[in-house]
Design an enzyme around this catalytic site. Sequence first.
Site, PDB file in Angstrom:
ATOM      1  N   VAL A  16       0.836  -1.217   0.000  1.00  0.00           N
ATOM      2  CA  VAL A  16       0.000   0.000   0.000  1.00  0.00           C
ATOM      3  C   VAL A  16       0.867   1.262   0.000  1.00  0.00           C
ATOM      4  O   VAL A  16       0.562   2.243  -0.697  1.00  0.00           O
ATOM      5  CB  VAL A  16      -0.984   0.003   1.196  1.00  0.00           C
ATOM      6  CG1 VAL A  16      -1.891   1.228   1.135  1.00  0.00           C
ATOM      7  CG2 VAL A  16      -1.828  -1.264   1.213  1.00  0.00           C
ATOM      8  N   LYS A  98      -7.072  -1.899   9.499  1.00  0.00           N
ATOM      9  CA  LYS A  98      -8.383  -2.264  10.090  1.00  0.00           C
ATOM     10  C   LYS A  98      -8.250  -2.951  11.444  1.00  0.00           C
ATOM     11  O   LYS A  98      -9.067  -2.754  12.327  1.00  0.00           O
ATOM     12  CB  LYS A  98      -9.169  -3.168   9.144  1.00  0.00           C
ATOM     13  CG  LYS A  98      -8.514  -4.504   8.862  1.00  0.00           C
ATOM     14  CD  LYS A  98      -8.412  -4.717   7.405  1.00  0.00           C
ATOM     15  CE  LYS A  98      -7.173  -5.433   7.007  1.00  0.00           C
ATOM     16  NZ  LYS A  98      -6.928  -5.385   5.590  1.00  0.00           N
ATOM     17  N   GLU A 122     -10.477   5.519   5.619  1.00  0.00           N
ATOM     18  CA  GLU A 122     -11.379   4.995   4.581  1.00  0.00           C
ATOM     19  C   GLU A 122     -10.876   3.672   3.992  1.00  0.00           C
ATOM     20  O   GLU A 122     -11.665   2.758   3.710  1.00  0.00           O
ATOM     21  CB  GLU A 122     -11.510   6.039   3.454  1.00  0.00           C
ATOM     22  CG  GLU A 122     -12.507   5.682   2.390  1.00  0.00           C
ATOM     23  CD  GLU A 122     -13.936   5.585   2.923  1.00  0.00           C
ATOM     24  OE1 GLU A 122     -14.490   6.611   3.307  1.00  0.00           O
ATOM     25  OE2 GLU A 122     -14.486   4.468   2.963  1.00  0.00           O
ATOM     26  N   ILE A 129     -13.532   1.240  -1.987  1.00  0.00           N
ATOM     27  CA  ILE A 129     -14.953   1.626  -1.919  1.00  0.00           C
ATOM     28  C   ILE A 129     -15.148   2.678  -0.815  1.00  0.00           C
ATOM     29  O   ILE A 129     -14.812   2.419   0.339  1.00  0.00           O
ATOM     30  CB  ILE A 129     -15.851   0.405  -1.613  1.00  0.00           C
ATOM     31  CG1 ILE A 129     -15.630  -0.706  -2.633  1.00  0.00           C
ATOM     32  CG2 ILE A 129     -17.319   0.811  -1.560  1.00  0.00           C
ATOM     33  CD1 ILE A 129     -16.393  -1.983  -2.334  1.00  0.00           C
ATOM     34  N   GLY A 180      -0.641 -13.552  -5.045  1.00  0.00           N
ATOM     35  CA  GLY A 180      -0.313 -12.509  -4.069  1.00  0.00           C
ATOM     36  C   GLY A 180      -1.521 -12.020  -3.286  1.00  0.00           C
ATOM     37  O   GLY A 180      -1.432 -11.047  -2.530  1.00  0.00           O
ATOM     38  N   GLU A 183      -1.911 -14.346   2.227  1.00  0.00           N
ATOM     39  CA  GLU A 183      -0.657 -14.359   2.974  1.00  0.00           C
ATOM     40  C   GLU A 183      -0.209 -15.807   3.169  1.00  0.00           C
ATOM     41  O   GLU A 183      -0.991 -16.741   2.993  1.00  0.00           O
ATOM     42  CB  GLU A 183      -0.882 -13.748   4.372  1.00  0.00           C
ATOM     43  CG  GLU A 183      -1.504 -12.383   4.374  1.00  0.00           C
ATOM     44  CD  GLU A 183      -0.560 -11.319   3.845  1.00  0.00           C
ATOM     45  OE1 GLU A 183       0.663 -11.479   4.002  1.00  0.00           O
ATOM     46  OE2 GLU A 183      -1.038 -10.351   3.250  1.00  0.00           O
ATOM     47  N   LYS A 198     -13.448  -5.224   9.697  1.00  0.00           N
ATOM     48  CA  LYS A 198     -14.022  -4.188   8.825  1.00  0.00           C
ATOM     49  C   LYS A 198     -15.465  -3.896   9.219  1.00  0.00           C
ATOM     50  O   LYS A 198     -15.913  -2.740   9.214  1.00  0.00           O
ATOM     51  CB  LYS A 198     -13.943  -4.639   7.365  1.00  0.00           C
ATOM     52  CG  LYS A 198     -12.508  -4.691   6.858  1.00  0.00           C
ATOM     53  CD  LYS A 198     -12.388  -5.456   5.562  1.00  0.00           C
ATOM     54  CE  LYS A 198     -10.960  -5.425   5.041  1.00  0.00           C
ATOM     55  NZ  LYS A 198     -10.745  -6.338   3.909  1.00  0.00           N
ATOM     56  N   GLY A 296      -5.138  -4.450  -2.991  1.00  0.00           N
ATOM     57  CA  GLY A 296      -4.156  -4.067  -4.007  1.00  0.00           C
ATOM     58  C   GLY A 296      -3.587  -2.693  -3.696  1.00  0.00           C
ATOM     59  O   GLY A 296      -4.286  -1.825  -3.162  1.00  0.00           O
TER      60      GLY A 296
HETATM   61  N1  LIG Z   1      -2.563  -4.878   0.779  1.00  0.00           N
HETATM   62  C1  LIG Z   1      -3.819  -4.477   0.622  1.00  0.00           C
HETATM   63  O1  LIG Z   1      -4.437  -4.689  -0.424  1.00  0.00           O
HETATM   64  C2  LIG Z   1      -4.490  -3.721   1.736  1.00  0.00           C
HETATM   65  C3  LIG Z   1      -5.821  -3.272   1.548  1.00  0.00           C
HETATM   66  C4  LIG Z   1      -6.452  -2.529   2.562  1.00  0.00           C
HETATM   67  C5  LIG Z   1      -5.746  -2.274   3.732  1.00  0.00           C
HETATM   68  N2  LIG Z   1      -4.469  -2.754   3.896  1.00  0.00           N
HETATM   69  C6  LIG Z   1      -3.775  -2.444   5.133  1.00  0.00           C
HETATM   70  O2  LIG Z   1      -2.674  -1.591   4.847  1.00  0.00           O
HETATM   71  C7  LIG Z   1      -1.610  -1.850   5.764  1.00  0.00           C
HETATM   72  C8  LIG Z   1      -0.333  -2.161   4.987  1.00  0.00           C
HETATM   73  O3  LIG Z   1      -0.537  -3.338   4.239  1.00  0.00           O
HETATM   74  P1  LIG Z   1       0.500  -3.810   3.106  1.00  0.00           P
HETATM   75  O4  LIG Z   1      -0.207  -4.850   2.320  1.00  0.00           O
HETATM   76  O5  LIG Z   1       1.075  -2.626   2.409  1.00  0.00           O
HETATM   77  O6  LIG Z   1       1.638  -4.492   3.993  1.00  0.00           O
HETATM   78  P2  LIG Z   1       3.091  -4.968   3.509  1.00  0.00           P
HETATM   79  O7  LIG Z   1       3.183  -5.035   2.031  1.00  0.00           O
HETATM   80  O8  LIG Z   1       3.416  -6.196   4.289  1.00  0.00           O
HETATM   81  O9  LIG Z   1       4.073  -3.787   3.991  1.00  0.00           O
HETATM   82  C9  LIG Z   1       4.206  -3.473   5.332  1.00  0.00           C
HETATM   83  C10 LIG Z   1       5.202  -2.337   5.506  1.00  0.00           C
HETATM   84  O10 LIG Z   1       5.206  -1.988   6.894  1.00  0.00           O
HETATM   85  C11 LIG Z   1       6.567  -1.861   7.301  1.00  0.00           C
HETATM   86  N3  LIG Z   1       6.632  -2.115   8.756  1.00  0.00           N
HETATM   87  C12 LIG Z   1       6.210  -3.203   9.451  1.00  0.00           C
HETATM   88  N4  LIG Z   1       6.380  -3.019  10.779  1.00  0.00           N
HETATM   89  C13 LIG Z   1       6.939  -1.784  10.913  1.00  0.00           C
HETATM   90  C14 LIG Z   1       7.344  -1.013  12.027  1.00  0.00           C
HETATM   91  N5  LIG Z   1       7.233  -1.474  13.295  1.00  0.00           N
HETATM   92  N6  LIG Z   1       7.855   0.223  11.815  1.00  0.00           N
HETATM   93  C15 LIG Z   1       7.972   0.708  10.546  1.00  0.00           C
HETATM   94  N7  LIG Z   1       7.608   0.026   9.444  1.00  0.00           N
HETATM   95  C16 LIG Z   1       7.092  -1.210   9.632  1.00  0.00           C
HETATM   96  C17 LIG Z   1       7.319  -2.880   6.473  1.00  0.00           C
HETATM   97  O11 LIG Z   1       8.677  -2.532   6.479  1.00  0.00           O
HETATM   98  P3  LIG Z   1       9.766  -3.279   5.556  1.00  0.00           P
HETATM   99  O12 LIG Z   1       9.528  -2.755   4.176  1.00  0.00           O
HETATM  100  O13 LIG Z   1      11.053  -2.848   6.105  1.00  0.00           O
HETATM  101  O14 LIG Z   1       9.482  -4.735   5.687  1.00  0.00           O
HETATM  102  C18 LIG Z   1       6.622  -2.699   5.113  1.00  0.00           C
HETATM  103  O15 LIG Z   1       7.201  -1.618   4.408  1.00  0.00           O
HETATM  104  C19 LIG Z   1      -2.094  -2.987   6.670  1.00  0.00           C
HETATM  105  O16 LIG Z   1      -2.660  -2.447   7.828  1.00  0.00           O
HETATM  106  C20 LIG Z   1      -3.182  -3.661   5.831  1.00  0.00           C
HETATM  107  O17 LIG Z   1      -4.152  -4.308   6.619  1.00  0.00           O
HETATM  108  C21 LIG Z   1      -3.842  -3.463   2.920  1.00  0.00           C
END
Ligand SMILES: NC(=O)c1ccc[n+]([C@@H]2O[C@H](COP(=O)([O-])OP(=O)(O)OC[C@H]3O[C@@H](n4cnc5c(N)ncnc54)[C@H](OP(=O)(O)O)[C@@H]3O)[C@@H](O)[C@H]2O)c1
Length: 400
Positions: A16, A98, A122, A129, A180, A183, A198, A296
Site C-alpha cells: 500500500v 483495520k 477509509e 470503496i 499474491g 498471505e 471491517k 491491491g
Molecule cells: N494490501 C492491501 O491490499 C491492503 C488493503 C487494505 C488495507 N491494507 C492495510 O494496509 C496496511 C499495509 O498493508 P500492506 O499490504 O502494504 O503491507 P506490507 O506489504 O506487508 O508492507 C508493510 C510495511 O510496513 C513496514 N513495517 C512493518 N512493521 C513496521 C514497524 N514497526 N515500523 C515501521 N515500518 C514497519 C514494512 O517494512 P519493511 O519494508 O522494512 O518490511 C513494510 O514496508 C495494513 O494495515 C493492511 O491491513 C492493505
Amino acid sequence: MTREKLRIGLFGYGCVGQGLHDVLNNSKGFKADIVRICVKNRKKKRRIPMSNFTFDKNDILNDPSVNLIVELIDDADAAFKIVSMAMKKGKNVVTANKVMVAKHFSELFEMQEKYKVSLLYEASAGASIPIIRNLEEYYDNELLYSLRGILNGTTNYILTLMHNQGIDYDVALNDARKKGFAESDPSLDVDGWDPKYKLCIITGHAYGLFLDPSEIFHYGIKTISKFDIQYAKEKGLKIKLVPFVGKTNENTITSFVLPRFISPDKYLYNVDNEYNGVITEAAFADKQFFSGKGAGGHATGSAVLSDISANSYGYRYEYKKYLQGTVTNYTRDFRIEVYLRYNEEKDKDLFGFEEVSEYFCGRSYKYVIGIVNLERLYKLREQLQKMDVFIVNTGRKGIN
Ligand SMILES: NC(=O)c1ccc[n+]([C@@H]2O[C@H](COP(=O)([O-])OP(=O)(O)OC[C@H]3O[C@@H](n4cnc5c(N)ncnc54)[C@H](OP(=O)(O)O)[C@@H]3O)[C@@H](O)[C@H]2O)c1
C-alpha cells in the site's frame, strides 16, 4: 477552507505504501511532499534512494515540519503506538489498518477529541470503496436498516475459483497465494477475522456503536467442501463470505460474519474474484450497491490519497451516529436460517435446530436447513474450529 501544504511522514513502504507513492506521483495537481518514510527491515532493497528512509519512528514523529502521518504498516500493535504518539503530538493521521482501528476504536475516538486531531481510515474497510465517508455523510438522516457485503478479496477469489472451476479449497488457496492475494498465514482472511474487523469499523459509522470484535460471531470458509459448492450450484446459487449488520428494533442492532448463499438476482452474485461489494438498505434511499477493488496497492492507495486530500480541507469524522446515540444495544439473540453440512449427528445436535425445512442424508455427506440462534453459534465458536461441518446463512430468514 484554505488548503494547508501537506508534509507527510509515511510509515510503511510495502504494497500500500508503494501504491500510495505511485498514486501521489500521478496526481499532478495535488501538492503533498513525503518528507520521510519509516520502514523496518534494514536489509531490504528499495526502489527509491535510501536517503528517503528511516528506521526510527521518532525521526518522523518529532519532526515539527511533518503535519500529517500516514500509517501503512502491517503490525497492528506497533501501528497503535505510532498513531497514538502522533495524535498526542497534535498531528493528524491517515491509516489503512483495520485491525488497529477495530481493536482500539473507542480509544482512538477519545484521542481525537482530547488532542483535537483527526484520524481518517477509509481504506481500512472495502479498500477503494468509499463506504465510511458515505455512512458518515450520506446516511446521516436516513434510517439505515442494514448493511451487508463482500469485504474480503482473498476469500472471494477462492470462492470464485471453486465455483467456476470446480477445484478444491486447498488448490484455490494455493492459487490465491501465487497471485499474491493470500498471505503465507491466511487465517486472518479465511477464518473471517478480516471482514469482522471491517464490519466493526463500519458499525461505528453506520450505527454509532464501537463494538468489541470479540463480541461478534464470525465464521470463515476454511471447511468448505465440494459438496457445499455442488449444493449451491444445483440450486443456482453462489456462496460468498458476507458480513452483516442490521437493526433488530429502533435502538438495537445485531451483526455477524457468515458464508451466505447468493442468488443470481442479488447484487453480490456478480461480485467475483478480488472485488468487494457493499449493499445498504435504508428507509428512503432503499437499496444501494457499492462495488470496487477490495485490495491491491493502487486501489488501496487511492483511498488513502482521498483521505489525505480530505484532511487537507480540514475534514474529520464527526461520529454523528455515536453522538446522536439512537442505537444503544447490541444483541446476539437473533434467529437465522442456516444450511449445515455435517458428518456426525452429535455435532448437528449442538446447534439446536428449529423449524427444519430441508434434510438430506447421503453416503458422502449430510445436511440440514433450519433456524438457529446466533447466540448458540457464538457459544459454539471455539468448538466449530475443530468440527467437520460447514455453515452457510441461507439469507432467507432473520428473525428476533
Ligand atoms: N494490501 C492491501 O491490499 C491492503 C488493503 C487494505 C488495507 N491494507 C492495510 O494496509 C496496511 C499495509 O498493508 P500492506 O499490504 O502494504 O503491507 P506490507 O506489504 O506487508 O508492507 C508493510 C510495511 O510496513 C513496514 N513495517 C512493518 N512493521 C513496521 C514497524 N514497526 N515500523 C515501521 N515500518 C514497519 C514494512 O517494512 P519493511 O519494508 O522494512 O518490511 C513494510 O514496508 C495494513 O494495515 C493492511 O491491513 C492493505
